[in-house]
Design an enzyme around this catalytic site. Sequence first.
Site, PDB file in Angstrom:
ATOM      1  N   HIS A 159       0.886  -1.167   0.050  1.00  0.00           N
ATOM      2  CA  HIS A 159      -0.130  -0.045   0.055  1.00  0.00           C
ATOM      3  C   HIS A 159       0.705   1.297   0.098  1.00  0.00           C
ATOM      4  CE1 HIS A 159       0.443  -0.813   4.430  1.00  0.00           C
ATOM      5  NE2 HIS A 159       0.628   0.429   4.375  1.00  0.00           N
ATOM      6  N   HIS A 210       3.919   7.644   3.361  1.00  0.00           N
ATOM      7  CA  HIS A 210       4.808   6.088   3.410  1.00  0.00           C
ATOM      8  C   HIS A 210       4.399   5.461   2.304  1.00  0.00           C
ATOM      9  CE1 HIS A 210       1.600   4.555   5.992  1.00  0.00           C
ATOM     10  NE2 HIS A 210       2.136   3.676   5.648  1.00  0.00           N
ATOM     11  N   GLU A 216       7.665   1.395   5.307  1.00  0.00           N
ATOM     12  CA  GLU A 216       7.088   0.262   6.151  1.00  0.00           C
ATOM     13  C   GLU A 216       7.463  -0.903   5.478  1.00  0.00           C
ATOM     14  OE1 GLU A 216       2.929   0.598   6.586  1.00  0.00           O
ATOM     15  OE2 GLU A 216       2.843  -1.081   7.992  1.00  0.00           O
TER      16      GLU A 216
END
Lengths: 151, 151
Positions: free
Chosen positions: A8, A89, A138
């Site tokens: 994502h 992010h 991440e």
Amino acid sequence: MKLGRLNHIGVATPSIAESIRYYREVMGATKFHEPFDLEAQGVKVCFVDTPDAAGELGKGTQIELIEPLGEDSPIAKFLEKNPAGAQHHVCYEVEDIEDARKWFEEMGKRILGPTRIGAHGTPIFFLHPKDMMGQLTEIMETPKGDAHWSN
Amino acid sequence: MKLGRLNHIGVATPSIAESIRYYREVMGATKFHEPFDLEAQGVKVCFVDTPDAAGELGKGTQIELIEPLGEDSPIAKFLEKNPAGAQHHVCYEVEDIEDARKWFEEMGKRILGPTRIGAHGTPIFFLHPKDMMGQLTEIMETPKGDAHWSN
């Protein structure tokens, strides 16, 4: 370590409700998961599906909308600088989170806090953007089975 | 308009060569397309593949590395503020670029310049981040056939 799927992109927003309207009415998205609080990270989260190359929803890279939970939220300051919202992010999958953590540690990359359970219910950690060519990154263990689409 | 695939995320970098090293050695990417100059947009471009949900390269969302071509490049100022590089834009596919252009125009969204040929050889346009909840957004017509993977 082998680069996994771009699970994502994290998009900060002052209002998930407003973002849902935006992605539905302006961008034409059709699939919104139920928003939920991720208290450990001080954010409210909502995933939006985008289609993959075959046009299938649920397999493409998702948009993770994140709204601050209170003034102490780690994204509160980010939104002060970007009041309309902004890209926040990127999240890439890996096969094994502990192997990945060692991999980055051995390179001297700064890991932000312990490995913990992320928004998709699998272990994650974040890396400092200054060590990642400017991107808050991440790293997330690839979900086994379909558990990750339950939210 | 229906939301299409997240074709790529645009990542500004001071050096594509350095970014390629970073994505190979730190992030574990294996597939890098040949860098090329996109003179009409004042940038040098390099696509990096990420796998899709089936682990297949060439169908997942790509990373588009963009480096300024000269001091007048539209991303030169962006890099002054973000010297290590940063997330720059998101690019979603649509079925028909002219329909999409009308769709956004009718909503009063600011379109940045004419529709033109983008890095994948298909028509694209950009939308003003202030009208798109803080995200510089590229809209790209879905490539027909496999032409888009030739770079």
